[in-house]
Design a protein around this motif. Structure first.
Motif, PDB file in Angstrom:
ATOM      1  N   LEU A 119      48.741  15.196  41.593  1.00 54.65           N
ATOM      2  CA  LEU A 119      50.191  14.781  41.861  1.00 54.65           C
ATOM      3  C   LEU A 119      50.727  15.862  42.799  1.00 54.65           C
ATOM      4  O   LEU A 119      51.770  16.175  42.964  1.00 54.65           O
ATOM      5  CB  LEU A 119      50.203  15.427  40.203  1.00 54.65           C
ATOM      6  N   GLY A 120      49.713  16.957  43.634  1.00 52.13           N
ATOM      7  CA  GLY A 120      49.821  17.933  44.182  1.00 52.13           C
ATOM      8  C   GLY A 120      50.560  18.830  43.503  1.00 52.13           C
ATOM      9  O   GLY A 120      50.842  19.786  44.046  1.00 52.13           O
ATOM     10  N   GLU A 121      49.715  19.087  42.167  1.00 44.48           N
ATOM     11  CA  GLU A 121      50.730  20.623  41.852  1.00 44.48           C
ATOM     12  C   GLU A 121      49.512  21.754  42.025  1.00 44.48           C
ATOM     13  O   GLU A 121      48.206  21.193  42.956  1.00 44.48           O
ATOM     14  CB  GLU A 121      50.003  20.759  40.164  1.00 44.48           C
ATOM     15  N   LYS A 122      49.968  23.333  41.995  1.00 41.97           N
ATOM     16  CA  LYS A 122      48.825  23.829  42.278  1.00 41.97           C
ATOM     17  C   LYS A 122      47.381  23.829  41.211  1.00 41.97           C
ATOM     18  O   LYS A 122      48.221  24.586  40.109  1.00 41.97           O
ATOM     19  CB  LYS A 122      50.021  25.435  42.473  1.00 41.97           C
ATOM     20  N   VAL A 123      46.654  24.241  41.709  1.00 42.23           N
ATOM     21  CA  VAL A 123      45.503  24.293  40.535  1.00 42.23           C
ATOM     22  C   VAL A 123      44.325  25.077  40.940  1.00 42.23           C
ATOM     23  O   VAL A 123      44.533  25.105  42.442  1.00 42.23           O
ATOM     24  CB  VAL A 123      45.014  22.448  40.828  1.00 42.23           C
ATOM     25  N   ARG A 124      43.986  25.803  40.097  1.00 43.51           N
ATOM     26  CA  ARG A 124      43.071  26.571  40.040  1.00 43.51           C
ATOM     27  C   ARG A 124      41.911  26.128  39.730  1.00 43.51           C
ATOM     28  O   ARG A 124      41.946  25.812  39.205  1.00 43.51           O
ATOM     29  CB  ARG A 124      43.411  27.782  39.686  1.00 43.51           C
ATOM     30  N   GLY A 125      40.477  26.291  41.091  1.00 43.10           N
ATOM     31  CA  GLY A 125      39.388  26.092  40.764  1.00 43.10           C
ATOM     32  C   GLY A 125      39.608  24.593  40.322  1.00 43.10           C
ATOM     33  O   GLY A 125      38.990  23.616  39.827  1.00 43.10           O
ATOM     34  N   ARG A 126      39.554  23.700  41.947  1.00 38.58           N
ATOM     35  CA  ARG A 126      40.289  22.547  41.550  1.00 38.58           C
ATOM     36  C   ARG A 126      38.265  21.957  42.041  1.00 38.58           C
ATOM     37  O   ARG A 126      37.656  22.661  42.195  1.00 38.58           O
ATOM     38  CB  ARG A 126      40.887  21.910  43.327  1.00 38.58           C
ATOM     39  N   TYR A 127      38.596  20.885  41.443  1.00 37.66           N
ATOM     40  CA  TYR A 127      37.088  20.294  41.412  1.00 37.66           C
ATOM     41  C   TYR A 127      37.142  19.311  43.272  1.00 37.66           C
ATOM     42  O   TYR A 127      37.904  19.486  44.056  1.00 37.66           O
ATOM     43  CB  TYR A 127      37.121  18.620  40.653  1.00 37.66           C
TER      44      TYR A 127
END
Length: 843
Positions: free
Chosen positions: A753-761
């Motif tokens: 969804l384009g959110e800011k995510v830490r530790g993306r897969y």
């Protein structure tokens, strides 16, 4: 285990016990008149109680006999009464649905005195039959604790004493607690008894405290066996070795972690075979969730057990699909036998209405009758405690309180078990290479299991220097053996060193509590509260691996990759009075930095502890009722809907709904989310109808398909199925909501969804990263669930319901017939406690 699974074995435990010689009626202890003068003297000698509130509940109750007495469900009724209150618990409800947790002779309500054939011991029973043991000497208290343990749990002791040995010897593929629940009994061989008896040496090696524990165990046994001799002579006297085995049962059930390396390695090999080494290893790391930076922790700070490996040269890669059926069965059994349970909510004085900390906490160990725990109050020189005890504890309260401190536990599951790959030699299945030599495995003839249907089965397995052989696999086409080594093996009884310190009044502040907790080899989060402090310490004997070994994967067992010692007590997760003013734990990581155990793939960005954290909120002026409300609400919330529904709605909005019916299904899921996602029948007074919201019927039907749709674009059906065997897609109820794929789906859906995510897969899973394709796949899964529900319940989703009855809780193995509404809250004991002061010299 739920109601439907209880019927087949419902009378098995009782029949087994009766066949062993138990009288066919519930015994009633001889009561004597309460001596008012003696009682006044005992009350006068008791130390001051500084508790603001001290209440608890133990749903299995104090009674443990068969046939079950009419009052056996007295606490279960109160426990069940709290559940439908959801998040609206009042102070009056806390007083009504938790019982007084009083010290010594200070008993609220009717009391009776019990005749005891031991000078210096007085035993009172309160209205819930909880024993209050008062002794003139410390040994008198310990003897009395043994007497009441045998009196209230002789049925359980006789049933479980043999089964517990299977835990102590690490017999592959056997769960002691499951055998107890099934009404099976294990008769240990002399080889097994001799092996377990060596734990005496482990205690003696612990010095003065170990000798003190050994003394207490022997005095405690005198009390147990005095009761058995007088009242159940057909039962064999309990032995010291039996108590060591009971300590191992606790370890196996809730006090150890790790050991899944073989299944991990096989899954990694399969991923690398399909995707190549780099991408396959990346996906494996994604799903492993070894150290997600977004994962909730209980206290701030970081701690690292050891530095990351510089290479994997000490690991051995198993061939894909090569695990023997025996090894697969053992690993599957281990996954189902381990219980990562128990929760705790502690808030500081700064957030409390009284200015003093509050704790609501307890262990989740299932629902048994007779209960695995019982409550006892112990008073004598140097001891004034009340709380939960169990067979292995010689007059020790392992979850409870004294006049100005309280303590509880949650399972931590730190990595204590390593799987070694033993290279076979001489074309043999029982010869292996160690330190350059071809050496034979040893046969361990453990004993015989007697099942409740009359059949028997011998228990025998091979062992290596690295522990029992759990099965076989292949490496580059060549057969290898797999052996498991547990750090706490042979040291299970050293768990009592922790509680010895508490029972002998050696803990007066949080630092002393930490030092005591560090003595146990079992892996728990030990929670602590007094009138000023809240704290947690994570214990356990954690091995340090060589620098060329990844703890998540099978290790070369040739002798060069042995453990390099154990993590120091100082380097264990711990925290005191965090700035947030709260310590919340539901088997999540205690502190950031250390790697999740190799068998725990569920420490992602959201977990079930997120429900507790969200319900508690950031407010101040909190009361015990507020904290109980946060716990009680989370206990019946559907974690899948709470953590996924808002994201699901946003993804599904990217394409049109397949039909108006499907759009209504999503709307009903959202309404369920807005109203708290309760899994209860909240309209029927007895909770025996349907779960109130149609959203529950929709999600419980759709969830397996939604989860498969999320995973399959990348993994495909075969790897998806293998992943599900490794990390079960737990769907509540009746699951514990711990290992569900919501952990992964939340992060992945936020990413696409384009959110800011830490530790993306390293990859995007749903729709392979195409949000519109992801939406279509999820809609298709929701639509399929709608078709199934419409075929059974008609076309209108608003009328769909799922019954709440199959999810009701029954007591294992079925002797106590009372059932309760579904809830996911502490079951061994749960305290609600706060102190307003402390004794001179404490803290």
């Amino acid at each position: 285990m739920r109601v439907g699974t209880l019927v087949a074995i419902g009378g098995a435990l009782g029949v087994t016990a009766l066949a062993a010689g138990r009288p066919p009626a519930q015994r009633t202890p001889r009561r004597v008149a309460v001596n008012a003068r003696v009682l006044r003297a005992q009350l006068a000698s008791a130390p001051k109680d500084y508790a603001n509130i001290a209440r608890d509940i133990m749903p299995s109750g104090e009674y443990g006999g068969y046939p079950t007495p009419p009052q056996a469900n007295d606490q279960a009724i109160l426990y069940n009464a709290l559940t439908p209150l959801f998040g609206n618990v009042t102070a009056k409800d806390v007083q009504k649905d938790f019982i007084p947790m009083t010290l010594g002779a200070n008993i609220v309500g009717p009391r009776t005195r019990e005749a005891v054939p031991h000078p210096g011991v007085t035993i009172y029973r309160d209205r819930y039959d909880i024993p209050h043991v008062i002794g003139k000497t410390r040994d008198d208290v310990t003897w009395g604790a043994g007497w009441v343990m045998a009196e209230d749990r002789d049925l359980l002791i006789n049933q479980a004493r043999g089964d517990a040995y299977l835990a102590a010897i690490n017999a592959p593929g056997y769960s002691a607690i499951n055998l107890i629940g099934e009404g099976a009994t294990f008769t240990p061989s002399q080889q097994t008894i001799d092996y377990v008896s060596q734990q005496t040496s482990s205690l003696l090696a612990a010095g003065a405290e170990g000798r003190g524990v050994l003394h207490d165990l022997n005095v405690y046994l005198q009390g147990i066996n005095a009761y058995l001799t007088a009242n159940a002579p057909a039962y064999q006297p309990l032995t010291l070795t039996d108590l060591y085995a009971f300590n191992a049962l606790k370890d196996q059930f809730v006090g150890e972690g790790g050991g899944q390396q073989a299944a991990n390695g096989e899954f990694l090999s399969a991923l690398e075979q399909k995707f190549g080494v780099r991408k396959g290893y990346g996906i494996w790391n994604d799903l492993r969730e070894a150290n997600d930076p977004e994962a909730p922790v209980s206290v701030p700070g970081t701690v690292r057990f050891q530095r990351p490996p510089v290479s994997h040269s000490g690991n051995v890669m198993l061939d894909p699909g090569s695990l023997s059926s025996g090894a697969s069965a053992v690993l599957a059994h281990e996954r189902t036998a381990k219980h990562y349970a128990s929760n705790a909510l502690l808030v500081s004085g700064a957030r409390s209405a009284t200015g003093h900390p509050i704790m609501v906490a307890g262990p989740q160990i299932g629902y048994f009758y007779p209960g695995l725990t019982m409550e006892v109050a112990l008073q004598g020189p140097g001891i004034d405690q009340v709380g939960a005890t169990s067979t292995p504890f010689p007059g020790y309260v392992f979850i409870g309180r004294n006049q100005d401190q309280a303590w509880s536990l949650t399972s931590a599951g730190l990595d204590q078990i390593t799987t070694y790959v033993q290279t076979l030699c001489d074309n043999s299945r029982t010869m292996y290479i160690y330190n350059g030599q071809c050496v034979p495995m040893q046969q361990f003839n453990a004993g015989t299991i007697n099942y409740y249907n009359g059949t028997t089965a011998p228990v025998s397995f091979m062992t290596t220097v690295n522990g029992p052989v759990i099965g076989y696999a292949t490496v580059k086409g060549q057969p290898v053996a797999l052996a498991q080594k547990r750090a706490s093996t042979g040291r299970d009884v050293n768990d009592l060193l922790f509680y010895y310190e508490l029972a002998h009044n050696r803990v007066h502040n949080v630092r002393q509590f930490f030092a005591a907790a560090a003595k146990t080899p079992q892996t728990f989060n030990s929670l602590y509260i007094n009138d000023k402090d809240i704290a947690v310490y994570t214990s356990g004997l954690v091995p340090i691996q060589p620098r060329n070994v990844d703890q998540d994967l099978p290790v070369n067992g040739n002798g060069s990759e042995e453990w390099r010692g154990f993590v120091s007590a100082r380097n264990h997760p711990q925290g005191i009075n965090p700035p947030s003013g709260e310590i919340v734990n539901w088997n999540n990581r205690t502190q950031a930095g250390y790697q999740a155990p190799d068998d725990n793939w569920s420490l992602g960005a959201v977990q079930r502890v997120s429900l507790l954290i969200n319900n508690l909120g950031n407010g101040t002026n909190l009361t015990p009722a507020n904290v109980v409300s946060a716990m009680n609400k989370a206990a019946t919330q559907d974690v899948n809907n709470v953590t996924i529904e808002p994201l699901l709605a946003r993804v599904l909005s990217k394409v049109p709904a397949p039909s108006r019916r499907d759009a209504l299904m999503l709307k009903l899921l959202n309404e369920w989310y807005q109203h708290g996602s309760s899994l209860l029948d909240r309209t029927n007074r007895n909770g025996i109808g349907n779960i109130t919201s149609p959203g529950a019927a929709i999600l419980l039907t759709a969830w397996p398909g939604l989860a498969d749709a999320w995973a399959s674009s990348v993994l495909g059906p075969t790897l998806t199925q293998q992943f599900n065997s490794l990390v079960p897609n737990d769907s509540p109820p009746p699951g514990g909501q711990y290992t569900g794929w919501y952990v992964y789906m939340n992060k992945d859906l936020r990413t696409i969804l384009g959110e800011k995510v830490r530790g993306r897969y390293s990859v995007k899973f749903c729709g392979a990263g195409n949000v519109r394709l992801c939406a279509r796949q999820l809609w298709a899964a929701l639509d399929a669930a709608g078709n199934a529900l419409a075929a059974k319940q008609g076309p209108n989703p608003a009328n769909w319901r799922v019954s709440a009855v199959p999810q009701r809780i029954g007591f294992i193995p079925g002797l106590l017939k009372y059932t309760m509404r579904y809830t996911n809250r502490p079951s061994g004991i749960q305290q609600v406690i706060s102190f307003s002061g402390h004794a001179p010299g404490d803290q």
